[in-house]
Motif scaffolding. Sequence first.
Motif, short mmCIF file in Angstrom:
data_model
loop_
_atom_site.label_atom_id
_atom_site.label_comp_id
_atom_site.label_asym_id
_atom_site.label_seq_id
_atom_site.Cartn_x
_atom_site.Cartn_y
_atom_site.Cartn_z
N GLY A 1 0.83 -1.21 0.00
CA GLY A 1 0.00 0.00 0.00
C GLY A 1 0.86 1.25 0.00
N ASP A 2 0.30 2.36 0.56
CA ASP A 2 1.05 3.63 0.56
C ASP A 2 2.11 3.59 1.64
OD1 ASP A 2 -0.33 4.77 -1.51
OD2 ASP A 2 -1.95 5.49 -0.20
N ILE A 3 3.32 3.90 1.23
CA ILE A 3 4.41 3.96 2.21
C ILE A 3 5.22 5.22 1.92
CG2 ILE A 3 4.70 1.50 2.77
CD1 ILE A 3 6.63 1.17 0.57
N SER A 4 5.99 5.67 2.87
CA SER A 4 6.88 6.79 2.59
C SER A 4 8.19 6.55 3.31
CB SER A 4 6.23 8.11 2.99
OG SER A 4 6.48 8.37 4.35
N PHE A 5 9.26 7.06 2.73
CA PHE A 5 10.58 6.85 3.34
C PHE A 5 11.48 8.01 2.97
CE2 PHE A 5 9.93 4.07 -0.41
CZ PHE A 5 10.74 4.73 -1.33
N PRO A 6 12.57 8.21 3.75
CA PRO A 6 13.50 9.30 3.43
C PRO A 6 14.25 8.97 2.14
CG PRO A 6 13.98 8.36 5.60
CD PRO A 6 12.97 7.47 4.95
N GLU A 7 14.64 10.00 1.42
CA GLU A 7 15.43 9.78 0.21
C GLU A 7 16.74 9.07 0.55
OE1 GLU A 7 14.30 13.53 -2.72
OE2 GLU A 7 16.27 13.49 -1.76
N ASN A 8 17.26 8.38 -0.43
CA ASN A 8 18.56 7.73 -0.25
C ASN A 8 19.66 8.80 -0.27
OD1 ASN A 8 20.65 5.61 -0.41
ND2 ASN A 8 20.94 6.45 -2.46
N ASN A 9 20.64 8.64 0.60
CA ASN A 9 21.81 9.51 0.49
C ASN A 9 23.11 8.69 0.52
OD1 ASN A 9 21.98 8.74 3.13
ND2 ASN A 9 22.60 10.76 3.88
N GLN A 10 22.96 7.37 0.40
CA GLN A 10 24.14 6.50 0.44
C GLN A 10 24.79 6.44 -0.94
OE1 GLN A 10 25.29 4.40 3.04
NE2 GLN A 10 23.74 4.93 4.55
N ASP A 11 26.10 6.57 -0.93
CA ASP A 11 26.84 6.41 -2.19
C ASP A 11 27.10 4.93 -2.41
OD1 ASP A 11 26.80 9.12 -2.37
OD2 ASP A 11 28.95 9.43 -2.05
N ILE A 12 26.05 4.23 -2.77
CA ILE A 12 26.17 2.76 -2.88
C ILE A 12 27.09 2.37 -4.05
CG2 ILE A 12 23.94 2.24 -1.83
CD1 ILE A 12 23.79 1.78 -5.36
N VAL A 13 27.60 1.16 -3.96
CA VAL A 13 28.47 0.65 -5.02
C VAL A 13 27.63 0.34 -6.26
CG1 VAL A 13 30.09 -1.20 -5.65
CG2 VAL A 13 29.99 -0.37 -3.28
N LEU A 14 28.11 0.81 -7.41
CA LEU A 14 27.43 0.49 -8.67
C LEU A 14 28.13 -0.66 -9.38
CD1 LEU A 14 26.87 4.11 -10.08
CD2 LEU A 14 25.23 2.70 -8.83
N ILE A 15 29.46 -0.52 -9.48
CA ILE A 15 30.25 -1.57 -10.13
C ILE A 15 31.31 -2.04 -9.13
CG2 ILE A 15 31.76 -2.16 -12.08
CD1 ILE A 15 29.20 -1.26 -13.27
#
Length: 553
Positions: free
Chosen positions: A212-226
Amino acid sequence: MSLEKLANIIFPDIKNTPKYYIEKYAKRKLRDGAKVTRYAPSPTGFQHIGGVFAALVNERLASQSGGVFYLRIEDTDQKREVEGAIEDTIQTMHNFGMDFNEGMTGKETSKGEYGPYRQSQRAEIYNTFAKDLVIKGLAYPCFCTAEELSALREKQTAEKTTPGYYGEYAKCRNLTPEEAIAKIEAGEEYILRLKSQGNTETRVEFHDLIKGDISFPENNQDIVLIKGDGLPTYHFAHAIDDALMGTTHVIRGEEWLSSLPIHVELFKLLGFERPQYAHIPTIMKNDNGSKRKLSKRKDAEAAVSYYKEVGYPAVSVIEYLLNIINSSFEGWREENPTLDYHEFPVHLDKMSKSGALFDIVKLSDISKNVISKMKADVVYDNYITWAKEFDEEMYKLVTANEKISKEIFNIDKEGPKPRKDFAKWDEVKDKIFYFFDELFYKETADQIQLPKTLTLEAAKEVIKVYMDKYNADASSQEEWFEDLKAIGLELGYCGNKKEYKANPDKYKGMISDVAGSVRVALSHRSNTPDIYTIMSILGKDKVKERFEKFLLI
Ligand code: GLU
């Protein structure tokens, strides 16, 4: 310009731009409402029942809407890969009635226009998008060593702050392109990270088709892409693959829900239209009153192979899973006892939002129903297929006695309320063994199960008389019973419950004890289908022989 130089140093062989791939994989032409879904396992060789559960939801929704259900192999963690796993996945899903419209068809083969469908063969695609992000200043090389990262974790734990590589903690985030180039040229190892643009102060509103409807803070993690091995992380591959392959609905385990902020940001930065998401509940187990995840290590029933080994028909497992997916399945099944389960419309919004409880007793109930509705020939075919692999002795016996075996499987089947004897094929032997001399005479006296009201001696007394007097040619159950009753009365058993209760000392017991004696002599069990039927299947000679041998016990 210097970002472009950095990008060229990191990806010297990448000549294409994202545009090339976006155009190459044309938007799918679908009829209104058609869903494109996928099953996206890692080829680790272990098929978890949760995988079948996820695949089933995906398959049903695609198929119901006239869409596409495809198989993508997520093999970016090459250490975990097991030989033969892809073929095994395809075969397993097929056994559960699920075939893919598109995607991998074998270890090296596939069908469809949106491939490659194996992530390890898509490196060039991921790199193309990664390179573009570097040029745009949205991704950067990170040179931090494992030691530096664990020191960072410790520091964050001590400071009681959110763990991860982000903002002020992201040491390599603010290296200038020149500094990064100098490190690369000096031979330092690196991975590629996202330069997150998110701010945890900002919330994202989201609609999940199950949660259903959920909300969360934006991501600010510099996650690994490669990663260091040149392959993407799940997050990066998910965004690129599901966008380029035109997935309309990402239906996956709820363990991915917490990564959703990352995925929302990735779709945005890559300029892709986001698919719809549905996070399905994890299959849980009730373990001494507390709920926990069905575990690959602790629970045999976590492995798909378990169901095959103990002999649950695949369709029983599927009907059970449908019941977990939508609890209305049970009522539908009652109203439509003969319809194929494919006719049942699965609705995501009717799915339970939290952990689905796995209940093997319920599975067995459903399976008993499923098997009871199968024709005797079908039961026979299913049983020998199972026995061939898992019970050689029964395979030989049953196939050598095909006619009788089919009669056995047909007991009480044709009526409006067919017997519900078996939930799985490994239960068959114990319920039909007595039809086969090879098994019956192997039993020792202590294996004989007498009704509570009967002793072995009393039963023998009955048989001693009954075997000489009974009408071996009774032509109906009623006729057979009348005959048994007459013999029982003569022996001093009572034919009337009320009367017996009033004067128990006057009688040896009830007529039901006479029947119980015959039953036990023929089957060694107190609970079987109707005795007359058993006698008809065994035939006169065997019945006589059994009575004789019973007296010798
Ligand atoms: N490879 C992922 C997994 O096995 C797939 C999750 C997804 O469906 O996106 O968990």
